[in-house]
Design a protein around this motif. Structure first.
Motif, PDB file in Angstrom:
ATOM      1  N   PHE A 164      95.456-100.500 -19.439  1.00  0.00           N
ATOM      2  CA  PHE A 164      94.233-100.005 -20.083  1.00  0.00           C
ATOM      3  C   PHE A 164      94.596 -99.132 -21.284  1.00  0.00           C
ATOM      4  O   PHE A 164      95.703 -98.591 -21.369  1.00  0.00           O
ATOM      5  N   THR A 177      84.398 -91.132 -29.212  1.00  0.00           N
ATOM      6  CA  THR A 177      84.767 -91.901 -28.025  1.00  0.00           C
ATOM      7  C   THR A 177      84.118 -93.276 -28.088  1.00  0.00           C
ATOM      8  O   THR A 177      82.896 -93.382 -28.197  1.00  0.00           O
ATOM      9  N   THR A 179      82.431 -96.738 -27.035  1.00  0.00           N
ATOM     10  CA  THR A 179      81.562 -97.087 -25.910  1.00  0.00           C
ATOM     11  C   THR A 179      81.747 -98.527 -25.467  1.00  0.00           C
ATOM     12  O   THR A 179      81.282 -98.908 -24.395  1.00  0.00           O
ATOM     13  N   GLU A 180      82.400 -99.335 -26.294  1.00  0.00           N
ATOM     14  CA  GLU A 180      82.673-100.727 -25.918  1.00  0.00           C
ATOM     15  C   GLU A 180      83.992-101.156 -26.557  1.00  0.00           C
ATOM     16  O   GLU A 180      84.410-100.605 -27.591  1.00  0.00           O
ATOM     17  N   PRO A 181      84.695-102.129 -25.938  1.00  0.00           N
ATOM     18  CA  PRO A 181      86.033-102.503 -26.406  1.00  0.00           C
ATOM     19  C   PRO A 181      86.107-102.902 -27.873  1.00  0.00           C
ATOM     20  O   PRO A 181      87.086-102.579 -28.550  1.00  0.00           O
ATOM     21  N   THR A 208      88.679-108.809 -22.405  1.00  0.00           N
ATOM     22  CA  THR A 208      87.390-108.124 -22.534  1.00  0.00           C
ATOM     23  C   THR A 208      86.363-108.936 -23.304  1.00  0.00           C
ATOM     24  O   THR A 208      85.233-108.470 -23.520  1.00  0.00           O
ATOM     25  N   ARG A 256      91.734 -92.237 -20.135  1.00  0.00           N
ATOM     26  CA  ARG A 256      91.614 -93.687 -19.972  1.00  0.00           C
ATOM     27  C   ARG A 256      90.299 -94.140 -20.582  1.00  0.00           C
ATOM     28  O   ARG A 256      89.240 -93.555 -20.325  1.00  0.00           O
ATOM     29  N   LEU A 257      90.370 -95.201 -21.385  1.00  0.00           N
ATOM     30  CA  LEU A 257      89.183 -95.749 -22.018  1.00  0.00           C
ATOM     31  C   LEU A 257      88.763 -97.034 -21.302  1.00  0.00           C
ATOM     32  O   LEU A 257      89.583 -97.954 -21.163  1.00  0.00           O
ATOM     33  N   PHE A 258      87.550 -97.069 -20.823  1.00  0.00           N
ATOM     34  CA  PHE A 258      86.938 -98.245 -20.182  1.00  0.00           C
ATOM     35  C   PHE A 258      87.507 -98.503 -18.785  1.00  0.00           C
ATOM     36  O   PHE A 258      88.716 -98.470 -18.570  1.00  0.00           O
ATOM     37  N   ASP A 259      86.627 -98.750 -17.871  1.00  0.00           N
ATOM     38  CA  ASP A 259      87.001 -99.067 -16.492  1.00  0.00           C
ATOM     39  C   ASP A 259      87.014-100.581 -16.333  1.00  0.00           C
ATOM     40  O   ASP A 259      86.188-101.165 -15.637  1.00  0.00           O
ATOM     41  N   ILE A 260      87.947-101.212 -17.017  1.00  0.00           N
ATOM     42  CA  ILE A 260      88.058-102.674 -17.024  1.00  0.00           C
ATOM     43  C   ILE A 260      89.350-103.073 -16.316  1.00  0.00           C
ATOM     44  O   ILE A 260      90.435-102.596 -16.675  1.00  0.00           O
TER      45      ILE A 260
END
Length: 301
Positions: A164, A177, A179-181, A208, A256-260
């Protein structure tokens, strides 16, 4: 073996190779000059070789020069082994080899827990990113990052990391920050150059659902630790494996950016020569590794 002299005679030879005269060698050995000369003459007779050119000062003959480093290494290894045995004091030494980044970021912080659980195991840790050849190393076991293809070795799966993006709070303050990839395409991206096992931005963006033409790369690094350090300094966003940023995320120095979910294509494996995996201290170490691996993965499911 019939031509091996007493150890004291070998020590006299080793000391004499480091001195210009028999007299100065005798002073180090706390014996007489004639005793040094006598022992070395007996050694030359035993081996049928002239070891020194005698004159105002001593000098080694080609035969003496060839033998000197071998004798010096013998005493050095003997002293080191004796020191190790005294240090162990009933403990069993386990020589572990792994990659530098894994040792630094994942294994080293956990070793105190192993010491508390199994104080009888004395770990000797070494690092190398090369393919391990147990016949040519002093390692007992290894932890390797790959696809589990280690022919002729005992191999046990440990864990697979999540991949990630991570960024420092200072960088997010400057850029905001995301908000989307897709928004990451306007950020400076830190790239880890190198092998196929290295996390790749294009693979993460594909996962993604983001189509990319050109990445806004900031700097390319040849080392994982440098990439993480650059992210800590706010120089860009790094694509990190979970095991390399546990401490930084816990402390808040990286976010950490995004819970993917994006599992690493490669994983960590315990490997050792066939047969020694059943030794008691290695069984204990393997079980501790498996337990620690399972606990670490719970944070990144």
């Amino acid at each position: 073996m019939r031509n091996l002299p007493p150890t004291a005679t070998l020590r006299t030879f080793e000391v004499a190779t480091r001195h210009a005269t028999f007299t100065s060698a005798a002073e180090e050995l706390c014996i007489t000059q004639s005793a040094v000369s006598h022992q070395l003459k007996n050694l030359e007779d035993l081996w049928g070789l002239q070891l020194f050119q005698r004159g105002k000062t001593l000098s080694l003959t080609p035969a003496g020069a060839a033998l000197a480093p071998l004798v010096r290494e013998f005493f050095s290894k003997l002293e080191t082994t004796l020191a190790d045995l005294r240090e162990q004091n009933g403990r069993v030494r386990l020589r572990v080899n792994t990659t530098y980044s894994f040792a630094l970021k994942w294994l080293l912080p956990r070793l105190p827990a192993l010491a508390r659980l199994h104080p009888e195991i004395l770990v000797s840790l070494d690092s190398s990113d090369k393919v391990i050849n147990f016949a040519g190393t002093e390692s007992d076991v290894a932890i390797r990052f790959g696809h589990g293809n280690y022919p002729a070795l005992f191999t046990e799966f440990l864990f697979r990391e999540q991949i990630f993006p991570v960024a420092s709070p200072s960088l997010l303050q400057r850029f905001g920050t995301p908000t989307e990839p897709a928004e990451l395409l306007r950020y400076p991206l830190l790239t880890r150059d190198g092998a196929d096992l290295v996390p790749k931005w294009d693979a993460w963006f594909e996962q993604t659902g983001v189509n990319i033409n050109v990445l806004h790369e900031s700097v390319r690094f040849a080392d994982t630790n440098m990439t993480i350090e650059a992210a800590l300094l706010g120089q860009g966003i790094a694509l990190a494996r979970s095991g390399h940023v546990e401490k930084e995320i816990a402390e808040g120095t990286l976010i950490r950016l995004f819970d993917i979910r994006f599992p690493s294509p490669a994983a960590y494996y315990f490997v050792c020569p066939q047969g020694i995996e059943t030794q008691a201290h290695i069984i204990k170490f393997r079980q501790w590794l498996l337990d620690a691996s399972l606990q670490a993965q719970r944070h990144y499911r």
